[in-house]
Every structure is written in C-alpha cells, then in structure tokens.
Design a protein around this motif. Structure first.
Motif, PDB file in Angstrom:
ATOM      1  N   PRO A 202       0.815  -1.231   0.000  1.00 21.09           N
ATOM      2  CA  PRO A 202       0.000   0.000   0.000  1.00 21.09           C
ATOM      3  C   PRO A 202       0.849   1.282   0.000  1.00 21.09           C
ATOM      4  CG  PRO A 202      -0.561  -1.470   1.845  1.00 21.09           C
ATOM      5  CD  PRO A 202       0.539  -2.117   1.119  1.00 21.09           C
ATOM      6  N   ILE A 203       0.460   2.214  -0.852  1.00 20.98           N
ATOM      7  CA  ILE A 203       1.180   3.496  -0.924  1.00 20.98           C
ATOM      8  C   ILE A 203       1.089   4.244   0.407  1.00 20.98           C
ATOM      9  CG2 ILE A 203       0.988   5.835  -1.934  1.00 20.98           C
ATOM     10  CD1 ILE A 203       2.609   3.907  -3.695  1.00 20.98           C
ATOM     11  N   GLU A 204      -0.087   4.148   1.071  1.00 22.03           N
ATOM     12  CA  GLU A 204      -0.217   4.896   2.334  1.00 22.03           C
ATOM     13  C   GLU A 204       0.658   4.304   3.436  1.00 22.03           C
ATOM     14  OE1 GLU A 204      -2.596   3.524   0.535  1.00 22.03           O
ATOM     15  OE2 GLU A 204      -3.717   2.114   1.780  1.00 22.03           O
ATOM     16  N   LYS A 205       1.176   3.088   3.196  1.00 24.11           N
ATOM     17  CA  LYS A 205       2.122   2.494   4.157  1.00 24.11           C
ATOM     18  C   LYS A 205       3.556   2.601   3.634  1.00 24.11           C
ATOM     19  CE  LYS A 205      -0.695   0.252   7.166  1.00 24.11           C
ATOM     20  NZ  LYS A 205      -0.533   0.339   8.613  1.00 24.11           N
ATOM     21  N   THR A 206       3.731   3.306   2.530  1.00 19.77           N
ATOM     22  CA  THR A 206       5.071   3.458   1.958  1.00 19.77           C
ATOM     23  C   THR A 206       5.666   4.749   2.497  1.00 19.77           C
ATOM     24  OG1 THR A 206       4.390   2.231   0.000  1.00 19.77           O
ATOM     25  CG2 THR A 206       6.384   3.580  -0.206  1.00 19.77           C
ATOM     26  N   VAL A 207       6.709   4.620   3.328  1.00 19.60           N
ATOM     27  CA  VAL A 207       7.192   5.781   4.083  1.00 19.60           C
ATOM     28  C   VAL A 207       8.241   6.587   3.334  1.00 19.60           C
ATOM     29  CG1 VAL A 207       6.668   4.758   6.331  1.00 19.60           C
ATOM     30  CG2 VAL A 207       8.918   4.350   5.298  1.00 19.60           C
ATOM     31  N   GLY A 208       8.852   6.007   2.295  1.00 17.74           N
ATOM     32  CA  GLY A 208       9.871   6.769   1.561  1.00 17.74           C
ATOM     33  C   GLY A 208      10.326   6.037   0.319  1.00 17.74           C
ATOM     34  N   TYR A 209      10.998   6.786  -0.541  1.00 14.89           N
ATOM     35  CA  TYR A 209      11.503   6.234  -1.798  1.00 14.89           C
ATOM     36  C   TYR A 209      12.903   6.780  -2.054  1.00 14.89           C
ATOM     37  CZ  TYR A 209      12.150   5.406  -6.797  1.00 14.89           C
ATOM     38  OH  TYR A 209      12.680   5.026  -8.002  1.00 14.89           O
ATOM     39  N   LEU A 210      13.823   5.888  -2.419  1.00 14.13           N
ATOM     40  CA  LEU A 210      15.155   6.324  -2.851  1.00 14.13           C
ATOM     41  C   LEU A 210      15.273   6.104  -4.341  1.00 14.13           C
ATOM     42  CD1 LEU A 210      18.674   5.779  -1.421  1.00 14.13           C
ATOM     43  CD2 LEU A 210      18.168   4.857  -3.677  1.00 14.13           C
ATOM     44  N   ASN A 211      15.755   7.113  -5.067  1.00 10.27           N
ATOM     45  CA  ASN A 211      15.943   6.996  -6.515  1.00 10.27           C
ATOM     46  C   ASN A 211      17.402   7.230  -6.892  1.00 10.27           C
ATOM     47  OD1 ASN A 211      14.528   6.647  -9.111  1.00 10.27           O
ATOM     48  ND2 ASN A 211      15.330   8.684  -9.545  1.00 10.27           N
ATOM     49  N   TYR A 212      17.909   6.340  -7.738  1.00  9.49           N
ATOM     50  CA  TYR A 212      19.230   6.533  -8.325  1.00  9.49           C
ATOM     51  C   TYR A 212      19.067   6.704  -9.825  1.00  9.49           C
ATOM     52  CZ  TYR A 212      21.985   4.804  -4.260  1.00  9.49           C
ATOM     53  OH  TYR A 212      22.594   4.635  -3.050  1.00  9.49           O
TER      54      TYR A 212
ATOM     55  N   GLY B 218       7.941  16.680  -7.612  1.00  7.45           N
ATOM     56  CA  GLY B 218       9.028  15.829  -8.082  1.00  7.45           C
ATOM     57  C   GLY B 218       9.939  16.538  -9.051  1.00  7.45           C
ATOM     58  N   GLY B 219       9.379  17.475  -9.822  1.00  6.43           N
ATOM     59  CA  GLY B 219      10.190  18.175 -10.807  1.00  6.43           C
ATOM     60  C   GLY B 219      10.429  17.382 -12.068  1.00  6.43           C
ATOM     61  N   GLY B 220       9.779  16.265 -12.212  1.00  5.20           N
ATOM     62  CA  GLY B 220       9.916  15.493 -13.449  1.00  5.20           C
ATOM     63  C   GLY B 220      11.286  14.872 -13.588  1.00  5.20           C
ATOM     64  N   GLY B 221      11.501  14.224 -14.702  1.00  7.54           N
ATOM     65  CA  GLY B 221      12.840  13.797 -15.049  1.00  7.54           C
ATOM     66  C   GLY B 221      13.264  12.417 -14.644  1.00  7.54           C
ATOM     67  N   SER B 222      12.762  11.901 -13.527  1.00  3.64           N
ATOM     68  CA  SER B 222      13.109  10.518 -13.195  1.00  3.64           C
ATOM     69  C   SER B 222      12.009   9.938 -12.312  1.00  3.64           C
ATOM     70  CB  SER B 222      14.485  10.446 -12.527  1.00  3.64           C
ATOM     71  OG  SER B 222      14.921   9.099 -12.489  1.00  3.64           O
ATOM     72  N   ASP B 223      12.207   8.680 -11.921  1.00  7.30           N
ATOM     73  CA  ASP B 223      11.115   7.934 -11.292  1.00  7.30           C
ATOM     74  C   ASP B 223      10.691   8.446  -9.916  1.00  7.30           C
ATOM     75  OD1 ASP B 223      10.727   5.810 -13.339  1.00  7.30           O
ATOM     76  OD2 ASP B 223      12.845   5.476 -12.929  1.00  7.30           O
ATOM     77  N   HIS B 224      11.509   9.277  -9.278  1.00  2.84           N
ATOM     78  CA  HIS B 224      11.076   9.854  -7.998  1.00  2.84           C
ATOM     79  C   HIS B 224       9.779  10.647  -8.173  1.00  2.84           C
ATOM     80  CE1 HIS B 224      13.165  13.043 -10.031  1.00  2.84           C
ATOM     81  NE2 HIS B 224      12.626  13.906  -9.211  1.00  2.84           N
TER      82      HIS B 224
ATOM     83  N   SER C 166       7.169   9.859  -9.896  1.00  2.00           N
ATOM     84  CA  SER C 166       5.994   8.996  -9.768  1.00  2.00           C
ATOM     85  C   SER C 166       5.615   8.846  -8.302  1.00  2.00           C
ATOM     86  CB  SER C 166       6.282   7.618 -10.366  1.00  2.00           C
ATOM     87  OG  SER C 166       6.654   7.735 -11.716  1.00  2.00           O
ATOM     88  N   PHE C 167       6.625   8.798  -7.422  1.00  5.45           N
ATOM     89  CA  PHE C 167       6.348   8.666  -5.992  1.00  5.45           C
ATOM     90  C   PHE C 167       5.936  10.002  -5.399  1.00  5.45           C
ATOM     91  CE2 PHE C 167       8.267   4.714  -6.942  1.00  5.45           C
ATOM     92  CZ  PHE C 167       7.705   3.824  -6.036  1.00  5.45           C
ATOM     93  N   ALA C 168       6.560  11.075  -5.870  1.00  2.53           N
ATOM     94  CA  ALA C 168       6.154  12.405  -5.410  1.00  2.53           C
ATOM     95  C   ALA C 168       4.677  12.628  -5.717  1.00  2.53           C
ATOM     96  CB  ALA C 168       7.003  13.479  -6.075  1.00  2.53           C
ATOM     97  N   SER C 169       4.230  12.158  -6.888  1.00  2.00           N
ATOM     98  CA  SER C 169       2.847  12.423  -7.286  1.00  2.00           C
ATOM     99  C   SER C 169       1.837  11.699  -6.396  1.00  2.00           C
ATOM    100  CB  SER C 169       2.629  12.054  -8.755  1.00  2.00           C
ATOM    101  OG  SER C 169       2.639  10.657  -8.905  1.00  2.00           O
ATOM    102  N   VAL C 170       2.270  10.660  -5.667  1.00  2.00           N
ATOM    103  CA  VAL C 170       1.359  10.032  -4.701  1.00  2.00           C
ATOM    104  C   VAL C 170       1.807  10.356  -3.263  1.00  2.00           C
ATOM    105  CG1 VAL C 170       0.444   8.212  -6.194  1.00  2.00           C
ATOM    106  CG2 VAL C 170       2.593   7.807  -4.972  1.00  2.00           C
TER     107      VAL C 170
END
Ligand SMILES: [Zn+2]
Length: 617
Positions: free
Chosen positions: A476-486, A558-564, A566-570
């Motif tokens: 669940p996204i609401e249980k997703t506390v953070g995202y790391l993007n490289y 998110g500022g676009g540009g990479s997969d972070h 997609s997570f910023a948008s939720v």
C-alpha cells in the motif's frame, strides 16, 4: 563543450537553488544557506558495527562486474519490452534469488492464467510470487497527421489539406504518445494566449475553449519593445522570453531541474481539442528548413535515424485526441494561419500588430473556419516488466510499512549495429539498487521496516514502470514511508567545472566553501523537505565521505525527469541522487569503461546507510 554548459546548470541548481520552484537570485543567498545545503566530510570515521557487513558487501569491483554485463552490447540497450531488457530483468532476478531476497512481483502464470485466484479447490499453500510485475503497454509506430482547413464565406467553401512533417511541425503527439483519431472543431484565436494580472493583460478572459482548436502566437507581446511590460518587468521577461535551453541543458531540465513556465500547459487546462501555434516572429522558411533538416555528421556522434516508437501505459490511454495528459500542440506556418484567418479579413501579422500597439486582447472565434485533424498510427500491445524484490522488516509491527529503493533499468535500445549501452544512464543506478539489496541481505540485523527493491522499465518513454507501480502498488502506498531513486551515479565531476560555476554565480563567501569541495566526490541530492532525510544523510555521510549538495522540494513535488516523480505524485517523500551529467548522455558513447566504480560504490554505501537508518527509526 556541452559538458561544461550542463555542469554549470547542475551545480547551480544543486547549490544555489534550494527550492525547485524558481531559485532565488544568487546575491540574496546567505552564506549559512549555502553551508546548510552542503555536507562536506574531511575524513570519514568507521561506521557502527551494525552497518559493517552491509558496507563491506558493496565494492567498486562488484559494481563494475555487474555493470559490465548490464551495459554489454549483448543486451542491446535494454529497450523497454525487448529481449535485451528481458535478459537484464532475468539477471537482476537471479542476483536477488542468490542473495536471499524474496520475490515481490506477480504470481506465476499457469495454463495462461494467473495462479492463486481461488476457484473452489482444496486449500493449499499459495504459490510463490515471481520477481516480475508485468503490465500492458501501448506501442505506437508510424504515426501520421493531416490537417484540413475549411473556410466558408457565405455559400462559398474553400478547403486545403496540410501534412504533418511537411507543412507543419511534428504530429499531434503530446507526452502520452498515441493520439490516434480525428477531431473537427471551430477555431478560436487567443492572441498570445496570456493571462497575466500583474500586466493587466488577459487574453483568455471569458473564452470558451472547450473542444475548440486554439490558434495562438508564441512568446508574448513586444519582443523588441523595451516598453512592453513583458520586456520591462524582469519576472515577466524571464517567464515569457527565457533564454533557449541548449542540448544537454534541456536534458537537465527534463531530469529534475527547475521547470519552466509553459503557457500552452495553462491553455490546455481549458480543455481545447488541440493547440496550433504560430511563431511570434520568423519566417515560414525556418519551419520548412527545420522539417527538412538532416543531422550533420560529427566525428563523435553517429547519425542514427531510428524509426519513432512510442510507448504509453495501456491503462492510461482512452484513445482519441487530447489523451495522455500532454499538450496536443503543433507549430504551423504563417501561410496556414493566414488561410485560417481569411474570414476575418486580417492576417496573423495584422492581429499581432493590433495587440502590440493597443496592448489589448484581440481574441475571437474565427469566423467561418473549421479544422479537421486526423492522426493515424500503428498500435500494438506489448509487455512491460518491473523487477521487484523485498527484505522483510525485523519489527513485527513496523514491517507492515515499506521503503522502496528504485532505479530505472531500461535504456534507448539499439539500431543497425549501434547500441545505446546506457552504462551511466541507468546501468549505474540499477547497480546501486542491486548493491543496496545485497548490503541489506548481508546485514545480520534487518531494518525495522520492510525494504522493497525495484528496477523500473519504461523510464525513457515517460516514467512508465514507476508510474504503473504508483497506480498499482504491490504494497500500500499509504504504508510506503519513503523512496530512494538513483539515476546516473557513475560519472564524477571535474574540478574545473566546479570552479567555473562558482565564478559564474557569485555567492558571497561560497568560493571559499567550494574550494573545499572535492569535485570527484560531488553528488547532488534532491529530497523532500520536512522529512528526516537531510539530517540522516548528513549524519551517514561521516561514514562515507562524499561531498553532498542538498536541494529541497515540497512534498508532492518531483520536478519530473526521473522515477522519484511517480512517488512524489502520490505524496511519498523521496531522496534522489545524481552525479555528473556528461556529453555521453543518451549517446552510444555512454559505455562502461568511462564510469567510476568507486563513485557507484560510495553512493550505494551512502544510500544503504541512509535508508537503513530511515527505515529503522
Ligand atoms: Zn536515466
């Protein structure tokens, strides 16, 4: 050459622009703020015992070994929904399995059906998941567009048909790709299409643009008139007449740099069927020259005329014009615009002059004009694949919360013997995710929360894999506390680039600080503000010794540009690492012998420590 232009922008964004939405002028930047945005470590100290096994699992040698396969010619540039990508996906899955990381993808298929769907049989142990999250993508090739303009005057009817790519620029594609279909609509002229209360100027006021074809001039009134508010006021000039981005600089903006204002996006919000733009100044010859332009040969870059292939999420596309969220727009010639405006008795330049001399809107429904835009394309469904694995959290309660570590795995494919190996973009970030997975697997005590490892497909086509995950999360996204993007973590800066940057943007006292920055270890870190990310990243840096520059974004930006993004948008907070961007960006020369294994390893170690600490709170 391009490398330098770009690096200036990147470092400027990292150091000076603390916020993504419009960095403050350099002069207003306080020294403390510059200091706050940096984390410099003179000499790293040994890490606490609980991190030791993990840190030792990450090495430069292994990073290069994995990357050598991922960026090899055999994988043919890992293009989404190709065999090369599938081979890369299998490789990551087998590494996950080897390290004891559990699969977190779909259930296996049997006899053409997904298993585990009940069915009234005797209960048995649920089948084990696969490492792959698969989904349908819509592939569009051979897209063609035609525009027919009909003008009726009394009982007379005139009609002309124009062809995309020959008479006007591009097709009607938008970012969402496939825009197949036909639309016929009346035309509304909106002048420059500007709503700017601070200039007392509103050309869209009271207009109903829904379902209409909108005819608009580019830029803003008064390109050459210093008295025009759009020239005299600095904010307005920067907004409507920004210096054109160059090659790699454009790429930088696409990759999370400051986003520029786009008036077409604003017009698009009013629901037009399509937007057709006429250049504010310029000649039709320029458009025809651009349409017929063949790339000039270069010693460094091969000419690759790869046929256009577009991908979009099948679940996103409803078909028809205006889908996919992008702006459906194109640029037409003055000849076409004047034909369109025949019923008004005025040319596009007459109308332009009227607006500029009176500074009053000349917006109107164009009498007697009707435009039909017909777009055809070949479409097919293909399969996209994200690779997903998890390591369960050690806390019985907190393990139901998730931290996602991700990077895009796809790249730009191959064409007629040329391979876009994508070693830095983004073989390097993918290796970063694999490194962290291996390190957490090697750690005797796991973090309290569950860690999800993800290699995304379709990033180069519009963040498709991560967007699909954000819309169809396994956990669940609401249980997703953070995202790391490289994304691109293997190419070091050079000292010259950093020094030039600081001369170009005079921040008082910053030169002193930047003297201390060691260019090869300089990494920019984008992160969500108001989270513990920055404090943890700073603390963990004492065990790694990178030179970090933080750049903060509000939650949801998110500022676009990479997969972070997609997570910023939720609304999942993120931390996103990037090293230098070079002239090899999106070229066939982005190959493994140019990368620094040490840099990949250090950034992976820093990411490992940061997310471990974040997920273990
Ligand atoms: Zn990339």
């Amino acid at each position: 050459m391009k490398k330098n232009v770009l690096a200036v922008v990147l470092v400027f964004a990292a150091i000076i622009g603390l916020r993504a939405q419009g960095p403050p002028p350099a002069q207003q930047m306080k020294l403390e703020d510059v200091q706050k945005a940096l984390s410099l470590v003179d000499k790293p100290v040994p890490a606490p015992d609980k991190f030791k096994a993990g840190l030792e699992a990450i090495t430069a040698k292994d990073s290069i070994a994995m990357l050598t396969y991922i960026a090899s010619d055999l994988l043919e540039g890992r293009e989404t929904a190709t065999r090369g990508y599938a081979l890369a996906a299998e490789y990551a899955a087998s590494l996950f399995k080897m390290w004891g990381i559990k699969p977190a993808g779909d259930l296996p298929m049997r006899g053409g059906f997904r298993m585990g769907g009940g069915g009234g049989q005797a209960p048995q142990a649920p089948p084990e998941k696969t490492y792959f999250q698969e989904f349908a993508l819509r592939e569009t090739t051979d897209s063609q567009s035609e525009m027919t303009i009909e003008i009726s005057k009394g009982s007379a009817l005139k009609s002309r048909t124009f062809h995309g790519g020959a008479d006007y620029q591009g097709g009607f594609g938008g970012m969402g790709g496939a825009a197949e279909g036909t639309v016929t609509a009346p035309v509304v002229f909106v002048g420059y299409g500007i709503t700017e209360p601070s200039a007392g100027f509103d050309e869209l006021k009271g207009l109903d643009l829904k379902g209409k074809i909108v005819l608009v001039l580019s830029d803003a009134p008064g390109r050459d008139n210093p008295l025009s508010p759009f020239q005299a006021k600095k904010e307005l000039k920067d907004k409507y007449f920004p210096a054109p981005p160059q090659g790699d600089q454009m790429a930088m903006m696409m990759r999370g740099g400051p986003q520029r204002f786009n008036k077409l996006t604003e017009i698009n919000k009013l629901g037009p069927a399509a937007i057709i733009q006429v250049a504010n100044t310029g000649k039709d010859a320029t458009i025809f020259n651009a349409l017929s332009m063949v790339r000039k040969p270069s010693d460094e870059r091969p000419i690759i005329n790869k046929p256009r292939r577009r991908l979009s999420l099948a679940s996103d596309t409803g078909g028809g014009m205006g889908m996919g969220g992008g702006v459906q727009s194109t640029t037409i010639t003055r000849e076409m615009a004047n034909f369109l405006l025949e019923g008004t008795g005025q040319t596009i330049d007459d109308l332009k002059k009227k607006i500029e001399t009176t500074m009053k809107p000349a917006s109107m429904a164009v009498p007697g004009a009707k435009v039909t835009i017909a777009t055809t394309a070949k479409t097919a469904l293909v399969r996209g694949t994200n690779v997903l694995g998890i390591i369960e959290g050690s806390d019985p309660k907190l393990k139901d919360e998730y931290f996602v570590v991700g990077a895009h795995y796809d790249h730009n494919g191959a064409w007629e013997g040329y391979v876009f190996n994508g070693a830095d973009d983004n073989g390097s970030g993918s290796v970063g995710v694999l490194n962290i997975a291996k390190a957490i697997a090697a750690s005797p005590v796991k973090p309290k929360r569950t860690i999800v490892f993800a290699l995304w497909t379709g990033e180069e086509e519009g963040l498709l894999g991560s967007r699909y995950y954000a819309q169809n999360p396994v956990f669940p996204i609401e249980k997703t506390v953070g995202y790391l993007n490289y994304d691109m973590i293997s190419r070091p800066y050079d000292a010259e680039t950093l020094a030039r940057t600081m001369r170009a943007y005079s921040v008082p006292g910053a030169e002193e600080i930047v003297k201390k920055v060691r260019a090869p270890w300089f990494v920019s870190v984008n992160l969500t503000e108001g989270t513990p990310f920055a404090d943890i990243a700073r603390e963990m840096n004492q065990y790694v010794g990178l030179d970090l520059a933080f750049r903060f974004n509000a939650l949801g930006v998110g500022g676009g540009g990479s997969d972070h993004s997609s997570f910023a948008s939720v609304k999942v907070p993120y931390v996103y690492y990037m090293a230098a961007m070079t002239a090899d960006y999106h070229q066939t020369s982005d190959s493994v012998e140019k990368v620094s294994g040490e840099l990949i390893a250090k950034i992976s170690q820093h990411g490992f420590l940061t997310i471990y600490a974040f997920a273990d709170r």
